[in-house]
Motif scaffolding. Structure first.
Motif, PDB file in Angstrom:
ATOM      1  N   ALA A 347       0.743  -1.277   0.224  1.00  0.00           N
ATOM      2  CA  ALA A 347       0.125   0.021   0.023  1.00  0.00           C
ATOM      3  C   ALA A 347       0.750   1.177   0.088  1.00  0.00           C
ATOM      4  O   ALA A 347       0.206   2.550  -0.302  1.00  0.00           O
ATOM      5  CB  ALA A 347      -1.101  -0.017   1.266  1.00  0.00           C
ATOM      6  N   HIS A 348       2.191   1.158   0.118  1.00  0.00           N
ATOM      7  CA  HIS A 348       3.072   2.493   0.090  1.00  0.00           C
ATOM      8  C   HIS A 348       2.566   3.317   1.395  1.00  0.00           C
ATOM      9  O   HIS A 348       2.579   4.364   1.277  1.00  0.00           O
ATOM     10  CB  HIS A 348       2.896   3.102  -0.803  1.00  0.00           C
ATOM     11  N   VAL A 349       2.223   2.430   2.501  1.00  0.00           N
ATOM     12  CA  VAL A 349       1.796   3.255   3.733  1.00  0.00           C
ATOM     13  C   VAL A 349       2.685   2.796   4.838  1.00  0.00           C
ATOM     14  O   VAL A 349       2.872   1.631   5.261  1.00  0.00           O
ATOM     15  CB  VAL A 349       0.252   3.006   4.047  1.00  0.00           C
ATOM     16  N   GLU A 378      -6.141   9.204   1.824  1.00  0.00           N
ATOM     17  CA  GLU A 378      -5.707   8.284   0.965  1.00  0.00           C
ATOM     18  C   GLU A 378      -5.120   7.231   1.317  1.00  0.00           C
ATOM     19  O   GLU A 378      -5.032   5.946   0.899  1.00  0.00           O
ATOM     20  CB  GLU A 378      -4.632   9.208   0.088  1.00  0.00           C
ATOM     21  N   ARG A 381      -7.612   4.546   2.033  1.00  0.00           N
ATOM     22  CA  ARG A 381      -8.036   4.173   1.070  1.00  0.00           C
ATOM     23  C   ARG A 381      -7.235   3.052   0.394  1.00  0.00           C
ATOM     24  O   ARG A 381      -7.547   2.057   0.345  1.00  0.00           O
ATOM     25  CB  ARG A 381      -8.237   5.164  -0.045  1.00  0.00           C
ATOM     26  N   ARG A 382      -5.805   3.413   0.592  1.00  0.00           N
ATOM     27  CA  ARG A 382      -4.902   2.337   0.231  1.00  0.00           C
ATOM     28  C   ARG A 382      -4.707   1.229   0.988  1.00  0.00           C
ATOM     29  O   ARG A 382      -4.458   0.204   0.691  1.00  0.00           O
ATOM     30  CB  ARG A 382      -3.533   3.091   0.100  1.00  0.00           C
ATOM     31  N   GLU A 385      -7.614  -0.925   0.163  1.00  0.00           N
ATOM     32  CA  GLU A 385      -7.535  -1.720  -1.164  1.00  0.00           C
ATOM     33  C   GLU A 385      -6.547  -2.856  -1.070  1.00  0.00           C
ATOM     34  O   GLU A 385      -6.758  -3.724  -1.656  1.00  0.00           O
ATOM     35  CB  GLU A 385      -6.914  -0.411  -2.142  1.00  0.00           C
ATOM     36  N   ALA A 386      -5.516  -2.527  -0.413  1.00  0.00           N
ATOM     37  CA  ALA A 386      -4.407  -3.712  -0.176  1.00  0.00           C
ATOM     38  C   ALA A 386      -4.899  -4.915   0.268  1.00  0.00           C
ATOM     39  O   ALA A 386      -4.339  -5.874   0.093  1.00  0.00           O
ATOM     40  CB  ALA A 386      -3.147  -3.121   0.590  1.00  0.00           C
TER      41      ALA A 386
END
Ligand code: GLU
Length: 388
Positions: A347-349, A378, A381-382, A385-386
């Motif tokens: 997720a690049h989180v 965002e 959300r990520r 989604e992940a």
């Protein structure tokens, strides 16, 4: 080659995750950072101006090692006004951030083997500092009570070796508070069993839903038993300036000052002038930030509660959400460390694994919402989604 004292010391997980996220950003990866707990707000203008004035006026030399008198006076005035804590400048030490205040305190109080009771999950640095000072951390797991410490829990951890307890309300990492009645009962235990209380109050102004900040040092008879630790870092978005302070019994404060005189000497002269303006100047920026964190807390609570597998108790303060994410674990991704890696890669989180805050947190992640609302939206959300 390394001393035994330092051999098992781990790097701070909060700092490590931030370093990793910054490296990835440098490589061009679009990472959203919810790892380190750092206000996204800029330091208020009046504070920056005070620092510029200090430079222009040549206030750039050594100061008294324990901090300038005006800043100690400002701390006393603030403690009397906001915390109802009696204080004299001889009870105050100005430090290089809250961390040095804590470190000095453990150094001054602990003999080898002395026990420190720590409500768990706990902020990463407590236990490593205690280990360096050859003390012993004794954890009290608060997970069964939605991370809220009670005096009954504390009782189970008291032994003849108990030297002190750390109270951190609102808490980093959980965002939960300790109820006033429980603090009162813990204070009674401290008097009965003759241990000290170190009260880490760095998130005191970020407290929601009508709850009020409350300092254990304000209770009758506690003046000689309590060390109150605070900093301008979170309250005034001044993390980089490194000014903290500790107040408590004069004899120990003096000893900490002696230690500081041999280690770092005075905290930065310019930053001390900035902190003076922060504490004495207009407080509207604090109110603004607290209101903004509250909005974000409400959003994060609603949005995270809808992520399948996430369970979040509504945080009562600070700027952290500490959801139990074990419902989203898989056979491979089955602890907070692996889950955090997964979020970073997929997720690049960036968040902090709950296990970094003690075993009691290993089903959780710490998400700092000291980020803009757009980023938070965002990020969530990520994550959703992940996991889909
Ligand atoms: N206290 C903040 C945190 O927990 C800043 C980093 C640190 O000092 O640990 O993220």
């Amino acid at each position: 080659m390394l001393s035994q004292r330092i051999q098992n010391l781990k790097p701070s997980a909060t700092i490590a995750i931030n370093t990793k996220a910054i490296e990835l950003q440098k490589q061009g990866v679009d990472i959203l950072k919810f790892g380190i707990g750092e206000p996204d707000f800029d330091t208020p203008e009046n504070i920056k101006q005070a620092a510029k004035r200090a430079i222009d006026e040549g206030f750039t030399k050594y100061t008294v090692g324990t901090g300038i008198l005006e800043l100690k006076e400002a701390v006393c005035t603030k403690l009397i006004r906001d915390n109802k804590v009696e204080c004299d400048t001889s009870n105050v030490l100005i430090t290089n951030g809250g961390k040095q205040a804590l470190y000095n305190c453990f150094m001054a109080l602990l003999n080898p083997g002395d026990e420190v009771i720590i409500p768990s999950p706990y902020w990463v640095s407590y236990t490593d500092m205690i280990a360096v000072c050859e003390g012993q951390s004794v954890f009290v797991d608060t997970t069964s009570n939605q991370f809220k410490l009670t005096a009954e829990m504390v009782k189970t951890a008291i032994s003849p070796k108990t030297k002190c307890i750390i109270l951190n309300s609102p808490s980093n990492p959980t965002g939960m508070t300790i109820e006033k009645e429980e603090v009162e009962k813990i204070a009674e235990l401290a008097l009965e069993h003759q241990f000290y209380i170190i009260s880490d109050e760095v998130y005191e102004y970020f407290i929601y839903d009508g709850k009020e900040m409350f300092s254990v040092a304000s209770l009758p008879g506690m003046k000689d038993r309590v060390f109150t630790v605070n900093a301008v870092s979170k309250t005034y978005a001044m993390t980089g300036w490194r000014i903290g302070y500790i107040t408590g019994p004069e004899k120990v404060i003096k000893a900490m000052g002696n230690l500081q005189s041999h280690s770092t000497s005075n905290p930065c002269s310019i930053a001390q002038k900035a902190a003076l303006e922060a504490i004495n100047g207009p407080q509207d920026s604090v109110k603004m930030m607290a209101e903004e964190y509250l909005k974000r807390r409400n959003f994060v609570y609603e949005a995270m509660s809808e992520i399948p597998g996430f369970k979040l108790t509504k945080p009562e303060g600070a700027f952290y959400a500490f959801p139990d994410v074990s419902g989203a674990f898989t056979d491979q991704i089955n602890d907070s460390f692996k889950f955090t890696e997964f979020l970073l890669e997929k997720a690049h989180v960036a968040v902090v694994p709950g296990g970094a805050f003690g075993a009691a947190g290993n089903n959780c992640i710490r998400f700092s919402y000291a980020s803009s609302m757009d980023q938070i939206k965002e990020g969530i959300r990520r994550i959703t989604e992940a996991l889909a």
